[in-house]
Write a protein that holds these residues in place. Structure first.
Motif, PDB file in Angstrom:
ATOM      1  N   LYS A   2       0.841  -1.190   0.000  1.00  8.45           N
ATOM      2  CA  LYS A   2       0.000   0.000   0.000  1.00  8.45           C
ATOM      3  C   LYS A   2       0.878   1.241   0.000  1.00  8.45           C
ATOM      4  O   LYS A   2       1.902   1.298   0.661  1.00  8.45           O
ATOM      5  CB  LYS A   2      -0.898   0.016   1.221  1.00  8.45           C
ATOM      6  N   ASN A   4       0.929   5.469   0.623  1.00  9.27           N
ATOM      7  CA  ASN A   4       0.128   6.541   1.200  1.00  9.27           C
ATOM      8  C   ASN A   4      -0.279   7.516   0.084  1.00  9.27           C
ATOM      9  O   ASN A   4       0.264   7.479  -1.019  1.00  9.27           O
ATOM     10  CB  ASN A   4       0.860   7.234   2.357  1.00  9.27           C
ATOM     11  N   ASP A   5      -1.229   8.377   0.377  1.00  5.75           N
ATOM     12  CA  ASP A   5      -1.800   9.257  -0.648  1.00  5.75           C
ATOM     13  C   ASP A   5      -0.769  10.179  -1.287  1.00  5.75           C
ATOM     14  O   ASP A   5      -0.771  10.375  -2.503  1.00  5.75           O
ATOM     15  CB  ASP A   5      -2.937  10.091  -0.057  1.00  5.75           C
ATOM     16  N   THR A   6       0.112  10.732  -0.475  1.00  9.59           N
ATOM     17  CA  THR A   6       1.109  11.667  -1.002  1.00  9.59           C
ATOM     18  C   THR A   6       2.066  10.969  -1.953  1.00  9.59           C
ATOM     19  O   THR A   6       2.336  11.461  -3.054  1.00  9.59           O
ATOM     20  CB  THR A   6       1.905  12.312   0.156  1.00  9.59           C
ATOM     21  N   TYR A  63      -6.327  -0.719  -2.914  1.00 10.90           N
ATOM     22  CA  TYR A  63      -7.072   0.343  -2.239  1.00 10.90           C
ATOM     23  C   TYR A  63      -8.570   0.199  -2.508  1.00 10.90           C
ATOM     24  O   TYR A  63      -9.387   0.278  -1.602  1.00 10.90           O
ATOM     25  CB  TYR A  63      -6.564   1.703  -2.687  1.00 10.90           C
TER      26      TYR A  63
END
Length: 67
Positions: A2, A4-6, A63
């Motif tokens: 996974k 992270n968004d950034t 996700y």
């Protein structure tokens, strides 16, 4: 794996904007200025782009599956 968004947003921008533009820029300028490795460098850039695209695709699928 996974992301992270950034990190995802940065990799997506690199994959969709920076790497294709860089490959085209080098191809064009190498032809005009006689730079070496006219085929090898853009091909390498495209391979890195494909790899990052695969990572982003897996991350997106995981996700969406977790939602």
């Amino acid at each position: 794996m996974k992301l992270n968004d950034t990190l995802y947003d940065i990799l997506k921008w690199i994959c969709l904007v920076v790497l294709p533009a860089l490959g085209v820029l080098y191809s064009v300028l190498a032809g005009v200025w006689g730079w070496p490795y006219v085929e090898e460098i853009p091909t390498t850039i495209m391979a890195v782009e494909a790899f990052l695209g695969a990572i982003l695709g897996v991350s997106t699928a995981q996700y969406n599956k977790a939602k």
